[in-house]
Write a protein that holds these residues in place. Structure first.
Motif, short mmCIF file in Angstrom:
data_model
loop_
_atom_site.label_atom_id
_atom_site.label_comp_id
_atom_site.label_asym_id
_atom_site.label_seq_id
_atom_site.Cartn_x
_atom_site.Cartn_y
_atom_site.Cartn_z
N ILE A 1 0.84 -1.21 0.00
CA ILE A 1 0.00 0.00 0.00
C ILE A 1 0.87 1.25 0.00
N GLY A 2 1.94 1.22 0.78
CA GLY A 2 2.85 2.37 0.83
C GLY A 2 3.49 2.65 -0.51
N ILE A 3 3.91 1.61 -1.21
CA ILE A 3 4.54 1.80 -2.52
C ILE A 3 3.52 2.34 -3.52
N LEU A 4 2.31 1.79 -3.52
CA LEU A 4 1.27 2.24 -4.44
C LEU A 4 0.86 3.70 -4.17
N SER A 5 0.95 4.12 -2.90
CA SER A 5 0.58 5.50 -2.55
C SER A 5 1.78 6.45 -2.61
N ASP A 6 2.88 5.98 -3.20
CA ASP A 6 4.11 6.78 -3.31
C ASP A 6 4.65 7.17 -1.93
N GLY A 7 4.50 6.27 -0.96
CA GLY A 7 5.06 6.47 0.37
C GLY A 7 4.20 7.29 1.31
N ALA A 8 3.02 7.72 0.86
CA ALA A 8 2.20 8.63 1.68
C ALA A 8 1.61 7.95 2.91
N LEU B 1 -4.99 16.65 -0.66
CA LEU B 1 -4.39 15.31 -0.68
C LEU B 1 -5.03 14.49 -1.81
N PRO B 2 -4.36 13.42 -2.27
CA PRO B 2 -4.98 12.56 -3.29
C PRO B 2 -6.35 12.08 -2.85
N LEU B 3 -7.26 11.92 -3.79
CA LEU B 3 -8.65 11.61 -3.47
C LEU B 3 -8.81 10.32 -2.67
N LEU B 4 -7.97 9.32 -2.93
CA LEU B 4 -8.10 8.03 -2.25
C LEU B 4 -7.13 7.87 -1.10
N PHE B 5 -6.44 8.93 -0.73
CA PHE B 5 -5.45 8.82 0.36
C PHE B 5 -6.10 8.33 1.64
N ALA C 1 -8.21 13.90 8.02
CA ALA C 1 -7.80 15.03 7.18
C ALA C 1 -7.91 14.67 5.70
N GLY C 2 -7.52 13.42 5.36
CA GLY C 2 -7.65 12.98 3.98
C GLY C 2 -9.09 12.90 3.52
N PHE C 3 -9.96 12.40 4.41
CA PHE C 3 -11.39 12.33 4.08
C PHE C 3 -11.96 13.73 3.86
N GLY C 4 -11.62 14.65 4.76
CA GLY C 4 -12.08 16.03 4.62
C GLY C 4 -11.56 16.68 3.35
N SER C 5 -10.29 16.42 3.03
CA SER C 5 -9.71 16.97 1.80
C SER C 5 -10.46 16.47 0.57
N THR C 6 -10.80 15.18 0.55
CA THR C 6 -11.54 14.62 -0.59
C THR C 6 -12.94 15.24 -0.69
N VAL C 7 -13.62 15.35 0.45
CA VAL C 7 -14.95 15.97 0.46
C VAL C 7 -14.87 17.42 0.00
N GLY C 8 -13.86 18.14 0.49
CA GLY C 8 -13.68 19.53 0.10
C GLY C 8 -13.47 19.69 -1.39
N GLN C 9 -12.66 18.81 -1.97
CA GLN C 9 -12.41 18.88 -3.41
C GLN C 9 -13.67 18.57 -4.21
N LEU C 10 -14.43 17.56 -3.78
CA LEU C 10 -15.64 17.18 -4.50
C LEU C 10 -16.74 18.23 -4.38
N MET C 11 -16.76 18.94 -3.23
CA MET C 11 -17.80 19.95 -3.01
C MET C 11 -17.36 21.34 -3.41
N GLY C 12 -16.09 21.49 -3.74
CA GLY C 12 -15.59 22.81 -4.12
C GLY C 12 -15.43 23.75 -2.95
N SER C 13 -15.16 23.22 -1.76
CA SER C 13 -14.98 24.04 -0.56
C SER C 13 -13.50 24.18 -0.23
#
Length: 447
Positions: free
Chosen positions: A293-300, A318-322, A351-363
Motif C-alpha cells: 500500500i505504501g509503494i502504491l501511494s508513493d510512500g504517503a 491530498l490525493p482523493l483516495l489517500f 484530514a484525507g477524508f475532509g480533503s476529498t470531500v472539500g475537493q468534491l464539493m468545491g470548498s
C-alpha cells in the motif's frame, strides 16, 4: 525541670518535622513522576521523528530504493511482534486499552502486568521500531500507557493508595505532553479513560498535566501540533461540510472500530493453538500488505501521517483516495499485534477524508480537513468532547469553534448508531478477561 521541658518540646518538634516529611514524600515523588512523563514524552517524540525520517531517507536513496519496504516492513513487523510477545507481553497495540483495563482491575499484580516500567521501555523501543519499518502507527496512544505505568510506579514507591486516580493522571499527562494539548489531556481523562467525573482525582489530573506540560514546554517549547490556522465557514456550502464530514466521518470511524473489534476476536481464535508462531506470521503478512500500500501511494501511507495531515490543514489537497489507503494501512498495522497507536493515523485519515470531500464539493481544503479530522476521530473513539478539544488545540482554529463542536457531535452520534461499543473500551475488555483468567489459574495452582 526546665531541661525536661526543653527536651519534650524538642521531641514534639522532631515528631512534627518527621510527620511533615512523611506527608511531603509522596507528593514529591508524584511531582517527579509527572515531570518524568513530560521529559520521556518529548524524548519519545524525537525518537519517533528520527525513525520516520530514517525510513523515508532509506526508501528514497536510490533508483530502486522505493521497493525496499517489501523487505524492510515485513521484517520490522515480524521482529516487533516477536519481541512484544516474547519479552514485553501486553505492550501490543495502542496502550490506551491497557491503561483503561488497569483502572478496572483491583489486584496490584494484575495491574502491574499491564502497566510497568519494563513495559515503558518495551513500548517506546518497539513503537520506534515500527515507525522505522514504515508501520502506520502513532506514538500518542503508547504515551498514555507510558504515563500510566510511570504513575503506577509512583503509587508503589510513594506508598500512595490512589492507584486508579494516579493511572488517570498519568494517562492525561501523557496525552497532554504528546500533543502539547493540556486541556485535551484533562478532557480525555474524564471522557475516555474514566467515562465519569471523579472529583477525588481532579487534583491529581490537573497537577500531573501542569507539571508534565511544564517539562515538555521546557524541552520542546510552545507550539501547536499542526501550526496555527484561522479558517471558518464563509458560505452555505462550507456549512454543508459540517453535515457531510460529521455523518461521513462518523460512519467511516464506526466501520474502522467495528472491524477492529471483530477482527480482534477472529485473530485471537486463530492464534490460540500456537500464539507466538501465528502472531508473528500474521504480523509479517500485515507488514507486507502495508509495504505494498505504501509503494502504491508513493510512500504517503507510511508512518504517522503527520506531514499529510498538516499539509491538508494548511490548505494543500491530498490525493482523493489517500484516506482509504491510510485507513487500510492503519487497520493492518493495528491488527498485526505490533505496539503502536491509532491517534495520529486517525487524524491523517480524517484530514484525507475532509480533503476529498472539500475537493468534491468545491470548498476550502483547510476547513474541510479540520472538520474531517473531527468527524472521523469522534467516530473512531466515540468521545466527542475529546475530539473537539484536541483538534481545536492542535490547530488553534478558534474561528471554527462551533463547526468543530457540531461535526464532533454528529460524528459521535452517527458512530454510536452504527457501532455500539467504543473501540478502546471494547479492546480493554480483552485485557481484563485475560487478567482474570491468569489470576484464577494462579489461585488454582496454589490451591
Amino acid at each position: 525541670m526546665p531541661v525536661l521541658y526543653r527536651k519534650s518540646r524538642l521531641f514534639r518538634r522532631s515528631r512534627v518535622l518527621w510527620g511533615s516529611l512523611a506527608l511531603w514524600r509522596p507528593r514529591l515523588i508524584f511531582w517527579c513522576g509527572a515531570f518524568a512523563i513530560g521529559i520521556i514524552s518529548v524524548g519519545f517524540a524525537r525518537l519517533a521523528d528520527l525513525a520516520q525520517r530514517a525510513f523515508a531517507g532509506l526508501t528514497a536513496s536510490g533508483e530502486w530504493s522505493f521497493l525496499l519496504p517489501l523487505a524492510v516492513t515485513p521484517l520490522g513487523f515480524m521482529l516487533s511482534a516477536y519481541l512484544a510477545a516474547r519479552f514485553f507481553p501486553n505492550a501490543q497495540g495502542s496502550g490506551i486499552p491497557q491503561a483503561i483495563a488497569a483502572r478496572h482491575l483491583r489486584d496490584p499484580e494484575d495491574r502491574t502486568r499491564l502497566l510497568s516500567l519494563r513495559l515503558v521501555f518495551g513500548k517506546i523501543v518497539l513503537t520506534v521500531l515500527g515507525l522505522l519499518s514504515g508501520a502506520s502507527i502513532g506514538r500518542e496512544g503508547p504515551t498514555v500507557q507510558v504515563g500510566g505505568s510511570i504513575m503506577l510506579a509512583v503509587a508503589r514507591f510513594g506508598g500512595m493508595a490512589q492507584a486508579r486516580g494516579l493511572i488517570l493522571a498519568g494517562s492525561a499527562a501523557g496525552i497532554a505532553a504528546a500533543f502539547n494539548t493540556p486541556l485535551a489531556g484533562i478532557v480525555f481523562a474524564i471522557e475516555e479513560m474514566s467515562r465519569t467525573y471523579e472529583s477525588r482525582a481532579n487534583g491529581l489530573v490537573l497537577t500531573a498535566v501542569i507539571l508534565s506540560g511544564l517539562a515538555a514546554l521546557g524541552l520542546a517549547g510552545s507550539y501547536n501540533y499542526f501550526g496555527s490556522t484561522s479558517v471558518a465557514p464563509a458560505s452555505l456550502r462550507d456549512w454543508e461540510l459540517v453535515l457531510v464530514c460529521g455523518i461521513g466521518g462518523g460512519a467511516l470511524g464506526a466501520a474502522f472500530s467495528g472491524l477492529a473489534l471483530h477482527a480482534g476476536q477472529r485473530i485471537r481464535r486463530f492464534a490460540q493453538p500456537q500464539p507466538l508462531r501465528r502472531m508473528v506470521l500474521l504480523a509479517t503478512v500485515c507488514g507486507l500488505a502495508v509495504a505494498v500500500i505504501g509503494i502504491l501511494s508513493d510512500g504517503a501511507t507510511f508512518g504517522t501521517g503527520y506531514d499529510q495531515a498538516k499539509g491538508a490543514v494548511e490548505g494543500n489537497a491530498l490525493p482523493l483516495l489517500f484516506f482509504l489507503e491510510k485507513l487500510v494501512a492503519g487497520f493492518l498495522s493495528m491488527i498485526s499485534g505490533i505496539p503502536g497507536g491509532i491517534f495520529a493515523p486517525s487524524l491523517a485519515v480524517g484530514a484525507g477524508f475532509g480533503s476529498t470531500v472539500g475537493q468534491l464539493m468545491g470548498s476550502g481544503i483547510a476547513l474541510a480537513a479540520i472538520l474531517g479530522m473531527a468527524g472521523y476521530f469522534a467516530g473512531v473513539v466515540q468521545a466527542p468532547m475529546t475530539a473537539f478539544v484536541i483538534i481545536l488545540e492542535m490547530t488553534g482554529d478558534h474561528q471554527a469553534v462551533i463547526p468543530i463542536m457540531a461535526v464532533s457531535m454528529i460524528g459521535y452520534i452517527t458512530s454510536r448508531l452504527l457501532s455500539r461499543e467504543p473501540l478502546y473500551h471494547g479492546l480493554s475488555r480483552v485485557f481484563i478477561a485475560a487478567a482474570i483468567r491468569a489470576r484464577r489459574a494462579r489461585e488454582t495452582g496454589e490451591s
